[in-house]
Design a protein around this motif. Structure first.
Motif, short mmCIF file in Angstrom:
data_model
loop_
_atom_site.label_atom_id
_atom_site.label_comp_id
_atom_site.label_asym_id
_atom_site.label_seq_id
_atom_site.Cartn_x
_atom_site.Cartn_y
_atom_site.Cartn_z
N LEU A 83 5.43 4.54 -8.22
CA LEU A 83 4.61 3.74 -7.32
C LEU A 83 4.42 4.44 -5.98
O LEU A 83 3.35 4.34 -5.36
CB LEU A 83 5.23 2.35 -7.14
CG LEU A 83 5.14 1.45 -8.37
CD1 LEU A 83 6.02 0.23 -8.20
CD2 LEU A 83 3.70 1.06 -8.65
N GLU A 84 5.44 5.15 -5.53
CA GLU A 84 5.34 5.89 -4.28
C GLU A 84 4.34 7.04 -4.43
O GLU A 84 3.50 7.25 -3.55
CB GLU A 84 6.73 6.42 -3.90
CG GLU A 84 6.84 6.97 -2.51
CD GLU A 84 8.28 7.31 -2.16
OE1 GLU A 84 8.62 7.15 -0.98
OE2 GLU A 84 9.05 7.72 -3.05
N ARG A 85 4.39 7.74 -5.56
CA ARG A 85 3.45 8.83 -5.83
C ARG A 85 2.01 8.31 -5.86
O ARG A 85 1.08 8.98 -5.41
CB ARG A 85 3.81 9.51 -7.16
CG ARG A 85 3.03 10.79 -7.42
CD ARG A 85 3.37 11.43 -8.76
NE ARG A 85 2.69 10.70 -9.83
CZ ARG A 85 3.25 9.89 -10.72
NH1 ARG A 85 4.55 9.69 -10.68
NH2 ARG A 85 2.56 9.27 -11.64
N LEU A 86 1.82 7.10 -6.37
CA LEU A 86 0.50 6.49 -6.43
C LEU A 86 0.05 5.90 -5.09
O LEU A 86 -1.09 5.48 -4.94
CB LEU A 86 0.48 5.39 -7.51
CG LEU A 86 0.64 5.86 -8.95
CD1 LEU A 86 0.93 4.69 -9.88
CD2 LEU A 86 -0.61 6.63 -9.39
N GLY A 87 0.98 5.85 -4.12
CA GLY A 87 0.66 5.34 -2.79
C GLY A 87 0.77 3.83 -2.66
O GLY A 87 0.30 3.26 -1.68
N PHE A 88 1.42 3.18 -3.61
CA PHE A 88 1.51 1.72 -3.61
C PHE A 88 2.75 1.19 -2.90
O PHE A 88 2.80 0.02 -2.54
CB PHE A 88 1.45 1.17 -5.03
CG PHE A 88 0.18 1.52 -5.76
CD1 PHE A 88 -1.04 1.56 -5.10
CD2 PHE A 88 0.21 1.82 -7.10
CE1 PHE A 88 -2.22 1.88 -5.77
CE2 PHE A 88 -0.95 2.13 -7.78
CZ PHE A 88 -2.17 2.16 -7.13
N VAL A 89 3.77 2.03 -2.74
CA VAL A 89 4.97 1.63 -2.01
C VAL A 89 5.42 2.80 -1.13
O VAL A 89 5.01 3.94 -1.33
CB VAL A 89 6.15 1.22 -2.94
CG1 VAL A 89 5.77 0.08 -3.85
CG2 VAL A 89 6.66 2.41 -3.74
N ILE A 90 6.23 2.46 -0.14
CA ILE A 90 6.87 3.49 0.69
C ILE A 90 8.37 3.17 0.76
O ILE A 90 8.77 2.02 0.59
CB ILE A 90 6.29 3.56 2.12
CG1 ILE A 90 6.42 2.20 2.82
CG2 ILE A 90 4.86 4.04 2.10
CD1 ILE A 90 6.10 2.25 4.30
N ARG A 91 9.13 4.20 1.00
CA ARG A 91 10.56 4.03 1.29
C ARG A 91 10.74 4.34 2.76
O ARG A 91 10.19 5.31 3.28
CB ARG A 91 11.41 4.99 0.46
CG ARG A 91 11.40 4.68 -1.00
CD ARG A 91 12.34 5.62 -1.73
NE ARG A 91 11.66 6.20 -2.87
CZ ARG A 91 12.26 6.65 -3.94
NH1 ARG A 91 13.57 6.62 -4.03
NH2 ARG A 91 11.58 7.16 -4.93
N ASP A 107 -0.55 -0.93 2.03
CA ASP A 107 -1.82 -1.64 1.94
C ASP A 107 -2.45 -1.43 0.56
O ASP A 107 -3.04 -2.36 0.00
CB ASP A 107 -2.79 -1.17 3.04
CG ASP A 107 -2.37 -1.65 4.42
OD1 ASP A 107 -1.56 -2.61 4.51
OD2 ASP A 107 -2.85 -1.08 5.42
N ALA A 108 -2.32 -0.22 0.02
CA ALA A 108 -2.85 0.05 -1.32
C ALA A 108 -2.11 -0.79 -2.37
O ALA A 108 -2.72 -1.28 -3.33
CB ALA A 108 -2.74 1.54 -1.66
N GLY A 109 -0.81 -0.96 -2.19
CA GLY A 109 -0.04 -1.81 -3.10
C GLY A 109 -0.50 -3.26 -3.04
O GLY A 109 -0.64 -3.93 -4.06
N ARG A 110 -0.78 -3.72 -1.84
CA ARG A 110 -1.31 -5.09 -1.69
C ARG A 110 -2.70 -5.21 -2.30
O ARG A 110 -3.06 -6.25 -2.84
CB ARG A 110 -1.30 -5.50 -0.23
CG ARG A 110 0.12 -5.67 0.30
CD ARG A 110 0.16 -6.25 1.70
NE ARG A 110 1.50 -6.25 2.21
CZ ARG A 110 2.49 -7.07 1.82
NH1 ARG A 110 2.26 -7.96 0.91
NH2 ARG A 110 3.70 -6.98 2.35
N ALA A 111 -3.48 -4.13 -2.27
CA ALA A 111 -4.81 -4.14 -2.89
C ALA A 111 -4.69 -4.26 -4.41
O ALA A 111 -5.51 -4.94 -5.04
CB ALA A 111 -5.59 -2.89 -2.50
N VAL A 112 -3.69 -3.61 -4.99
CA VAL A 112 -3.45 -3.75 -6.44
C VAL A 112 -3.13 -5.21 -6.76
O VAL A 112 -3.65 -5.77 -7.73
CB VAL A 112 -2.30 -2.84 -6.92
CG1 VAL A 112 -1.94 -3.13 -8.36
CG2 VAL A 112 -2.65 -1.38 -6.75
#
Length: 165
Positions: A83-91, A107-112
């Motif tokens: 998910l981090e590689r896809l830009g959907f989460v950060i650590r 923000d991209a994770g929230r868009a998903v």
């Protein structure tokens, strides 16, 4: 003397038991929803959905995610890395404990998540057009009762349904 088994035609849904029908309907629905999410430009897996749901409740450490989702820390780390590689989460460093790192939605994770909500809403609309509003309402009540009976309603409420393959 044992009675003869009735012939079962697996091509006819009326001939299948309820558990099989629920399982097949769930898998088919999951496939339709994920296809709709893909059409909106997001490639995610079923496992990612479990992580997203948990992160909607707030940022989590890998250990907390693993415990809540009933998986190993290694498994949770793998999903978070994807998910981090896809830009959907950060650590990032936890604001409560500078030694700990937490995972949070981007923000991209929230868009998903928004795309998934639209896909599920569209599915509900499609179901109402096929079955009618009364039957969909009855189906929702029945499924809610089933979830209560099998004891997962509280896990749904706190977004900690355990991941299962």
């Amino acid at each position: 003397m044992r009675p003869e088994a009735l012939p079962v035609d697996p091509r006819r849904p009326d001939d299948l038991d309820t558990a099989t029908l629920l399982s097949l309907a769930g898998a088919a629905t999951d496939t339709l929803i994920r296809a709709a999410i893909r059409e909106r430009g997001f490639e995610v897996t079923r496992a990612h959905g479990y992580v997203f749901q948990r992160l909607l409740a707030g940022e989590q450490t890998i250990g907390e995610l693993a415990a809540d989702l009933g998986m190993t820390q290694q498994g949770a780390s793998k999903h978070v890395a994807e998910l981090e590689r896809l830009g959907f989460v950060i650590r990032r460093v936890s604001s409560n404990d500078r030694r700990a790192r937490v995972v949070a939605l981007t923000d991209a994770g929230r868009a998903v998540i928004d795309a998934a909500r639209v896909a599920r809403r569209d599915f509900d609309d499609r179901l109402r057009s096929v079955l009618g509003s009364d039957d969909v309402a009855a189906l929702r009540r029945a499924l809610g009762g089933l979830l209560d009976d099998v004891g997962v309603s509280a896990r749904i409420a706190d977004r900690s349904i355990p991941w299962s393959e």
